[in-house]
Design a protein around this motif. Structure first.
Motif, short mmCIF file in Angstrom:
data_model
loop_
_atom_site.label_atom_id
_atom_site.label_comp_id
_atom_site.label_asym_id
_atom_site.label_seq_id
_atom_site.Cartn_x
_atom_site.Cartn_y
_atom_site.Cartn_z
N GLU A 1 0.83 -1.20 0.00
CA GLU A 1 0.00 0.00 0.00
C GLU A 1 0.87 1.26 0.00
O GLU A 1 0.54 2.24 -0.67
CB GLU A 1 -0.93 0.00 1.21
CG GLU A 1 -1.99 -1.08 1.15
CD GLU A 1 -2.74 -1.25 2.45
OE1 GLU A 1 -2.47 -0.51 3.42
OE2 GLU A 1 -3.59 -2.15 2.50
N ARG A 2 1.95 1.23 0.74
CA ARG A 2 2.83 2.39 0.84
C ARG A 2 3.52 2.70 -0.48
O ARG A 2 3.71 3.86 -0.84
CB ARG A 2 3.87 2.15 1.94
CG ARG A 2 4.71 3.37 2.25
CD ARG A 2 5.59 3.17 3.46
NE ARG A 2 6.61 2.16 3.22
CZ ARG A 2 6.86 1.13 4.02
NH1 ARG A 2 6.15 0.95 5.11
NH2 ARG A 2 7.82 0.27 3.74
N TRP B 1 2.48 1.54 -3.61
CA TRP B 1 1.62 1.42 -4.79
C TRP B 1 1.42 2.79 -5.44
O TRP B 1 0.92 3.72 -4.81
CB TRP B 1 0.27 0.82 -4.40
CG TRP B 1 -0.65 0.69 -5.57
CD1 TRP B 1 -1.78 1.40 -5.79
CD2 TRP B 1 -0.53 -0.21 -6.66
NE1 TRP B 1 -2.37 1.00 -6.96
CE2 TRP B 1 -1.62 0.02 -7.52
CE3 TRP B 1 0.41 -1.18 -7.02
CZ2 TRP B 1 -1.80 -0.68 -8.70
CZ3 TRP B 1 0.22 -1.87 -8.20
CH2 TRP B 1 -0.87 -1.64 -9.02
N PRO C 1 -6.62 2.88 -5.86
CA PRO C 1 -6.99 1.86 -4.87
C PRO C 1 -7.61 0.61 -5.52
O PRO C 1 -7.40 -0.49 -5.04
CB PRO C 1 -8.01 2.58 -3.98
CG PRO C 1 -7.71 4.03 -4.13
CD PRO C 1 -7.21 4.18 -5.54
N LEU D 1 -4.77 -1.54 -6.73
CA LEU D 1 -4.12 -2.20 -5.59
C LEU D 1 -4.96 -3.38 -5.11
O LEU D 1 -4.41 -4.44 -4.78
CB LEU D 1 -3.88 -1.21 -4.46
CG LEU D 1 -3.26 -1.80 -3.20
CD1 LEU D 1 -1.88 -2.38 -3.48
CD2 LEU D 1 -3.19 -0.75 -2.11
N GLU D 2 -6.26 -3.22 -5.10
CA GLU D 2 -7.15 -4.31 -4.66
C GLU D 2 -6.99 -5.53 -5.57
O GLU D 2 -6.97 -6.66 -5.11
CB GLU D 2 -8.60 -3.82 -4.65
CG GLU D 2 -9.56 -4.85 -4.13
CD GLU D 2 -9.30 -5.25 -2.68
OE1 GLU D 2 -9.56 -6.43 -2.36
OE2 GLU D 2 -8.85 -4.43 -1.89
#
Length: 139
Positions: A115-116, A118, A122, A125-126
């Motif tokens: 997450e940091r 990416w 969102p 990322l998912e």
């Protein structure tokens, strides 16, 4: 390195990118609730940026960074486990190897690291987290 080798590597990367874009486009059209077309088209460049950023992160364990550097080298080499000219499964080996390496990074460093680093949306990322998540076994 000769110009033929460089041209071959560049052509292979462009072909792989084009095929993955078509596959992502097909997926995005079939599942618009999951991922937008814009997110689908950005997924591959964002994934490559993610792997590069993770490999450069000095806070990660050396073994994790070595895996990520080896992954980048594998993706850049024109030699694959399954040749890319084989329809469908030619590119599947790359996707499987990326998912396995990211799964090992998730197990070792946790999802917060992904997450940091990416660079994308969102939703993208998912998709990456879902692809790299460990398989849950039913009791």
């Amino acid at each position: 390195m000769t110009w033929e080798t460089v041209a071959g590597i560049a052509a292979g990367l462009l072909l792989a990118y084009a095929v993955l874009l078509v596959l992502l486009w097909i997926y995005a059209r079939r599942h618009p609730e999951t991922v937008s077309m814009k997110d689908a088209l950005r997924l591959l460049p964002d994934l490559l940026r993610l792997v590069r950023r993770l490999a450069a992160d000095r806070t990660l364990a050396a073994g994790v960074r070595v895996r990520l550097v080896l992954l980048l080298a594998y993706l850049l080499l024109p030699i694959d486990l399954v040749p890319d000219f084989v329809p469908v499964i030619g590119y599947a080996d790359d996707a499987v190897i990326v998912a396995l390496v990211l799964r090992s990074v998730l197990k070792r460093a946790g999802p917060g690291v992904l997450e940091r680093h990416w660079p994308g949306s969102p939703a993208g990322l998912e998709i990456i987290l879902r692809a790299a998540a460990p398989v849950r076994r039913r009791p």
